[in-house]
Design a protein around this motif. Structure first.
Motif, mmCIF file in Angstrom:
data_model
loop_
_atom_site.group_PDB
_atom_site.id
_atom_site.type_symbol
_atom_site.label_atom_id
_atom_site.label_comp_id
_atom_site.label_asym_id
_atom_site.label_seq_id
_atom_site.Cartn_x
_atom_site.Cartn_y
_atom_site.Cartn_z
ATOM 1 N N SER A 88 0.867 -1.184 0.000
ATOM 2 C CA SER A 88 0.000 0.000 0.000
ATOM 3 C C SER A 88 0.901 1.230 0.000
ATOM 4 N N VAL A 89 0.543 2.234 -0.802
ATOM 5 C CA VAL A 89 1.409 3.410 -0.935
ATOM 6 C C VAL A 89 0.615 4.704 -0.828
ATOM 7 N N THR A 90 1.308 5.745 -0.393
ATOM 8 C CA THR A 90 0.726 7.080 -0.320
ATOM 9 C C THR A 90 0.542 7.614 -1.737
ATOM 10 N N THR A 91 -0.658 8.131 -2.020
ATOM 11 C CA THR A 91 -0.868 8.797 -3.311
ATOM 12 C C THR A 91 -1.011 10.303 -3.138
ATOM 13 N N ASN A 92 -1.338 10.732 -1.930
ATOM 14 C CA ASN A 92 -1.469 12.165 -1.657
ATOM 15 C C ASN A 92 -1.336 12.392 -0.160
ATOM 16 N N LEU A 93 -0.667 13.488 0.210
ATOM 17 C CA LEU A 93 -0.578 13.863 1.616
ATOM 18 C C LEU A 93 -0.378 15.367 1.684
ATOM 19 N N ASN A 94 -1.297 16.044 2.384
ATOM 20 C CA ASN A 94 -1.227 17.499 2.582
ATOM 21 C C ASN A 94 -1.146 17.770 4.064
ATOM 22 N N ILE A 95 -0.269 18.691 4.454
ATOM 23 C CA ILE A 95 -0.092 18.970 5.871
ATOM 24 C C ILE A 95 -0.088 20.472 6.106
ATOM 25 N N ASN A 96 -0.692 20.865 7.218
ATOM 26 C CA ASN A 96 -0.671 22.253 7.680
ATOM 27 C C ASN A 96 -0.015 22.267 9.049
ATOM 28 N N PHE A 97 1.004 23.106 9.199
ATOM 29 C CA PHE A 97 1.710 23.239 10.464
ATOM 30 C C PHE A 97 1.101 24.393 11.248
ATOM 31 N N MET A 98 0.766 24.156 12.521
ATOM 32 C CA MET A 98 0.082 25.147 13.352
ATOM 33 C C MET A 98 0.985 25.796 14.406
ATOM 34 N N ARG A 99 1.753 24.962 15.090
ATOM 35 C CA ARG A 99 2.605 25.427 16.188
ATOM 36 C C ARG A 99 3.915 24.654 16.140
ATOM 37 N N LYS A 100 4.902 25.150 16.863
ATOM 38 C CA LYS A 100 6.161 24.418 16.951
ATOM 39 C C LYS A 100 6.041 23.335 18.018
ATOM 40 N N ALA A 101 6.829 22.307 17.843
ATOM 41 C CA ALA A 101 6.886 21.213 18.822
ATOM 42 C C ALA A 101 8.330 21.012 19.232
ATOM 43 N N GLU A 102 8.510 20.653 20.482
ATOM 44 C CA GLU A 102 9.839 20.378 21.012
ATOM 45 C C GLU A 102 10.037 18.870 21.092
ATOM 46 N N SER A 143 -3.186 4.250 -1.655
ATOM 47 C CA SER A 143 -3.621 3.314 -2.677
ATOM 48 C C SER A 143 -3.433 1.905 -2.136
ATOM 49 N N ILE A 144 -4.476 1.104 -2.262
ATOM 50 C CA ILE A 144 -4.459 -0.281 -1.784
ATOM 51 C C ILE A 144 -4.321 -1.181 -3.005
ATOM 52 N N PRO A 145 -3.274 -2.000 -3.063
ATOM 53 C CA PRO A 145 -3.111 -2.854 -4.246
ATOM 54 C C PRO A 145 -4.226 -3.897 -4.334
ATOM 55 N N PRO A 146 -4.547 -4.304 -5.557
ATOM 56 C CA PRO A 146 -5.572 -5.353 -5.699
ATOM 57 C C PRO A 146 -5.084 -6.653 -5.070
ATOM 58 N N LYS A 147 -6.020 -7.431 -4.585
ATOM 59 C CA LYS A 147 -5.676 -8.730 -3.995
ATOM 60 C C LYS A 147 -5.083 -9.628 -5.090
ATOM 61 N N ARG A 148 -4.011 -10.354 -4.724
ATOM 62 C CA ARG A 148 -3.336 -11.221 -5.670
ATOM 63 C C ARG A 148 -3.375 -12.646 -5.131
#
Length: 154
Positions: A88-102, A143-148
């Motif tokens: 299974s693979v990433t086809t899209n990923l969007n991120i919004n950063f709000m605050r800093k993290a330590e 994306s989920i690959p078809p069953k084989r």
């Protein structure tokens, strides 16, 4: 939009962690930085144990580290709910950063918005600090690959 809670996981967090160690050993190498904490109906919780290697100048956890956490959240959801197919693979990923993290534990609360035969859409709220403030929010598609027939799912 509520999570798709009618989904039953097929793997536990512990099983997903073992699978990721097997098929994706370079993720953590000798330390356990990224891990599945919980798997539940329609979602999961993942954690980044942010250390010095995840920090950019100024002591802030880097964007690529948080992006990786978001991606791992989607991967844990797809493995635990669609089945243990490591392809299974990433086809899209969007991120919004709000605050800093330590440095320290940073949790991602991931929910499946839609799980179909070939795609899974999810979002993840990334939180940190004593009050659990949102530091980033991401949405993505796997994306989920078809069953084989006869294929090993590793």
């Amino acid at each position: 939009m509520p999570a798709q809670t009618n989904l039953m996981p097929v793997l536990t967090a512990a099983q997903v962690n073992v699978l990721m160690e097997t098929v994706y050993p370079q993720l953590n190498e000798q330390f356990k930085y990224f891990e599945a904490i919980d798997v539940f109906r329609g979602g999961c919780t993942v954690r980044l144990n942010a250390a010095d290697r995840h920090l950019r100048p100024g002591g802030t956890v880097s964007g690529p580290s948080l992006f990786t956490l978001a991606d791992i959240g989607g991967y844990v959801c797809v493995l635990s709910h669609a089945g243990p197919d490591a392809l299974s693979v990433t086809t899209n990923l969007n991120i919004n950063f709000m605050r800093k993290a330590e440095a320290g534990p940073i949790d991602g609360h991931c929910r499946i918005l839609k799980l179909g035969k070939s795609l899974m859409v999810f979002d993840i709220d990334i939180v940190a600090g004593p009050e659990g403030h949102t530091i980033a929010h991401a949405t993505g598609t796997y994306s989920i690959p078809p069953k084989r027939n006869g294929d090993v799912v590793k």
